[in-house]
Motif scaffolding. Structure first.
Motif, PDB file in Angstrom:
ATOM      1  N   THR A  11       0.835  -1.196   0.000  1.00  0.00           N
ATOM      2  CA  THR A  11       0.000   0.000   0.000  1.00  0.00           C
ATOM      3  C   THR A  11       0.872   1.249   0.000  1.00  0.00           C
ATOM      4  O   THR A  11       0.623   2.195  -0.764  1.00  0.00           O
ATOM      5  CB  THR A  11      -0.951   0.001   1.214  1.00  0.00           C
ATOM      6  N   ILE A  12       1.901   1.266   0.837  1.00  0.00           N
ATOM      7  CA  ILE A  12       2.798   2.422   0.885  1.00  0.00           C
ATOM      8  C   ILE A  12       3.511   2.609  -0.443  1.00  0.00           C
ATOM      9  O   ILE A  12       3.611   3.737  -0.954  1.00  0.00           O
ATOM     10  CB  ILE A  12       3.814   2.276   2.040  1.00  0.00           C
ATOM     11  N   GLU A  13       4.015   1.539  -1.023  1.00  0.00           N
ATOM     12  CA  GLU A  13       4.707   1.644  -2.307  1.00  0.00           C
ATOM     13  C   GLU A  13       3.789   2.208  -3.391  1.00  0.00           C
ATOM     14  O   GLU A  13       4.197   3.085  -4.169  1.00  0.00           O
ATOM     15  CB  GLU A  13       5.256   0.279  -2.730  1.00  0.00           C
ATOM     16  N   ASN A  14       2.559   1.718  -3.444  1.00  0.00           N
ATOM     17  CA  ASN A  14       1.606   2.220  -4.442  1.00  0.00           C
ATOM     18  C   ASN A  14       1.249   3.676  -4.186  1.00  0.00           C
ATOM     19  O   ASN A  14       1.156   4.479  -5.120  1.00  0.00           O
ATOM     20  CB  ASN A  14       0.349   1.354  -4.468  1.00  0.00           C
ATOM     21  N   LEU A  15       1.056   4.017  -2.927  1.00  0.00           N
ATOM     22  CA  LEU A  15       0.723   5.393  -2.571  1.00  0.00           C
ATOM     23  C   LEU A  15       1.878   6.334  -2.901  1.00  0.00           C
ATOM     24  O   LEU A  15       1.665   7.430  -3.437  1.00  0.00           O
ATOM     25  CB  LEU A  15       0.372   5.465  -1.086  1.00  0.00           C
ATOM     26  N   LEU A  16       3.095   5.904  -2.616  1.00  0.00           N
ATOM     27  CA  LEU A  16       4.265   6.743  -2.903  1.00  0.00           C
ATOM     28  C   LEU A  16       4.409   7.054  -4.388  1.00  0.00           C
ATOM     29  O   LEU A  16       4.859   8.137  -4.753  1.00  0.00           O
ATOM     30  CB  LEU A  16       5.540   6.082  -2.371  1.00  0.00           C
ATOM     31  N   LYS A  17       4.025   6.126  -5.251  1.00  0.00           N
ATOM     32  CA  LYS A  17       4.100   6.378  -6.695  1.00  0.00           C
ATOM     33  C   LYS A  17       3.286   7.618  -7.054  1.00  0.00           C
ATOM     34  O   LYS A  17       3.733   8.470  -7.813  1.00  0.00           O
ATOM     35  CB  LYS A  17       3.586   5.171  -7.477  1.00  0.00           C
ATOM     36  N   TYR A  18       2.091   7.711  -6.492  1.00  0.00           N
ATOM     37  CA  TYR A  18       1.238   8.877  -6.758  1.00  0.00           C
ATOM     38  C   TYR A  18       1.761  10.125  -6.060  1.00  0.00           C
ATOM     39  O   TYR A  18       1.822  11.201  -6.655  1.00  0.00           O
ATOM     40  CB  TYR A  18      -0.202   8.611  -6.292  1.00  0.00           C
ATOM     41  N   LEU A  19       2.121   9.989  -4.807  1.00  0.00           N
ATOM     42  CA  LEU A  19       2.537  11.152  -4.034  1.00  0.00           C
ATOM     43  C   LEU A  19       3.802  11.775  -4.602  1.00  0.00           C
ATOM     44  O   LEU A  19       3.915  12.998  -4.675  1.00  0.00           O
ATOM     45  CB  LEU A  19       2.742  10.771  -2.563  1.00  0.00           C
ATOM     46  N   GLU A  20       4.750  10.957  -5.019  1.00  0.00           N
ATOM     47  CA  GLU A  20       5.983  11.488  -5.588  1.00  0.00           C
ATOM     48  C   GLU A  20       5.722  12.160  -6.931  1.00  0.00           C
ATOM     49  O   GLU A  20       6.376  13.134  -7.280  1.00  0.00           O
ATOM     50  CB  GLU A  20       7.037  10.397  -5.705  1.00  0.00           C
ATOM     51  N   GLN A  21       4.750  11.671  -7.658  1.00  0.00           N
ATOM     52  CA  GLN A  21       4.430  12.268  -8.956  1.00  0.00           C
ATOM     53  C   GLN A  21       3.692  13.586  -8.804  1.00  0.00           C
ATOM     54  O   GLN A  21       3.932  14.521  -9.557  1.00  0.00           O
ATOM     55  CB  GLN A  21       3.588  11.295  -9.783  1.00  0.00           C
ATOM     56  N   TYR A  29       7.152  16.031   4.087  1.00  0.00           N
ATOM     57  CA  TYR A  29       7.346  15.355   5.367  1.00  0.00           C
ATOM     58  C   TYR A  29       6.663  13.990   5.368  1.00  0.00           C
ATOM     59  O   TYR A  29       7.257  12.987   5.765  1.00  0.00           O
ATOM     60  CB  TYR A  29       6.809  16.226   6.514  1.00  0.00           C
ATOM     61  N   GLN A  30       5.419  13.945   4.893  1.00  0.00           N
ATOM     62  CA  GLN A  30       4.672  12.691   4.881  1.00  0.00           C
ATOM     63  C   GLN A  30       5.319  11.673   3.935  1.00  0.00           C
ATOM     64  O   GLN A  30       5.377  10.483   4.243  1.00  0.00           O
ATOM     65  CB  GLN A  30       3.216  12.937   4.496  1.00  0.00           C
ATOM     66  N   VAL A  31       5.804  12.134   2.798  1.00  0.00           N
ATOM     67  CA  VAL A  31       6.488  11.243   1.852  1.00  0.00           C
ATOM     68  C   VAL A  31       7.724  10.636   2.518  1.00  0.00           C
ATOM     69  O   VAL A  31       7.965   9.428   2.427  1.00  0.00           O
ATOM     70  CB  VAL A  31       6.856  11.998   0.551  1.00  0.00           C
ATOM     71  N   ASN A  32       8.484  11.467   3.214  1.00  0.00           N
ATOM     72  CA  ASN A  32       9.681  10.960   3.899  1.00  0.00           C
ATOM     73  C   ASN A  32       9.321   9.981   5.012  1.00  0.00           C
ATOM     74  O   ASN A  32      10.032   8.990   5.220  1.00  0.00           O
ATOM     75  CB  ASN A  32      10.513  12.123   4.441  1.00  0.00           C
ATOM     76  N   GLU A  90      -8.143   6.314  -1.943  1.00  0.00           N
ATOM     77  CA  GLU A  90      -8.384   4.903  -1.621  1.00  0.00           C
ATOM     78  C   GLU A  90      -7.173   4.263  -0.958  1.00  0.00           C
ATOM     79  O   GLU A  90      -7.314   3.515   0.012  1.00  0.00           O
ATOM     80  CB  GLU A  90      -8.779   4.136  -2.883  1.00  0.00           C
ATOM     81  N   LEU A  91      -5.982   4.541  -1.470  1.00  0.00           N
ATOM     82  CA  LEU A  91      -4.771   3.980  -0.874  1.00  0.00           C
ATOM     83  C   LEU A  91      -4.533   4.566   0.519  1.00  0.00           C
ATOM     84  O   LEU A  91      -4.127   3.852   1.437  1.00  0.00           O
ATOM     85  CB  LEU A  91      -3.558   4.238  -1.774  1.00  0.00           C
ATOM     86  N   GLY A  92      -4.810   5.858   0.677  1.00  0.00           N
ATOM     87  CA  GLY A  92      -4.693   6.478   1.998  1.00  0.00           C
ATOM     88  C   GLY A  92      -5.651   5.851   2.993  1.00  0.00           C
ATOM     89  O   GLY A  92      -5.287   5.582   4.146  1.00  0.00           O
TER      90      GLY A  92
END
Length: 100
Positions: A11-21, A29-32, A90-92
């Protein structure tokens, strides 16, 4: 037990893909913190320690105001806006439910 950590990791990996983009600097801060959670999952710590540390991170990424729960990507095109924000939301929600 390990299944839950695997779900959290995915879930974190999938969420990070969106957040980093789509991160405009508001949620650095949340990404880190999410990246730190991935490091914890990969660590050699025991399951209980990992869950406790990740639960502590949850408090940091979902503060009372701001954080992931208030992150929203604006686009003029409604369909594009929905297509971007729906999976982030949804991922959040999935991550929140896994960590509560």
């Amino acid at each position: 037990m390990e299944t839950k950590l695997l779900e959290i990791k995915q879930t974190i990996e999938n969420l990070l893909k969106y957040l980093e983009q789509y991160n405009n600097g508001e949620i650095n801060y949340q990404v880190n913190e999410l990246k730190k959670a991935l490091e914890i999952i990969q660590s050699s710590a025991n399951y209980t320690s990992k869950i406790k540390e990740i639960s502590d991170i949850q408090k940091n990424i979902y503060p009372t105001r701001g954080g992931l729960s208030d992150f929203y990507v604006w686009r003029s095109d409604e369909d594009e806006r929905i297509a971007i924000n729906k999976p982030i939301s949804e991922l959040g929600d999935t991550l929140w439910n896994l960590l509560k």
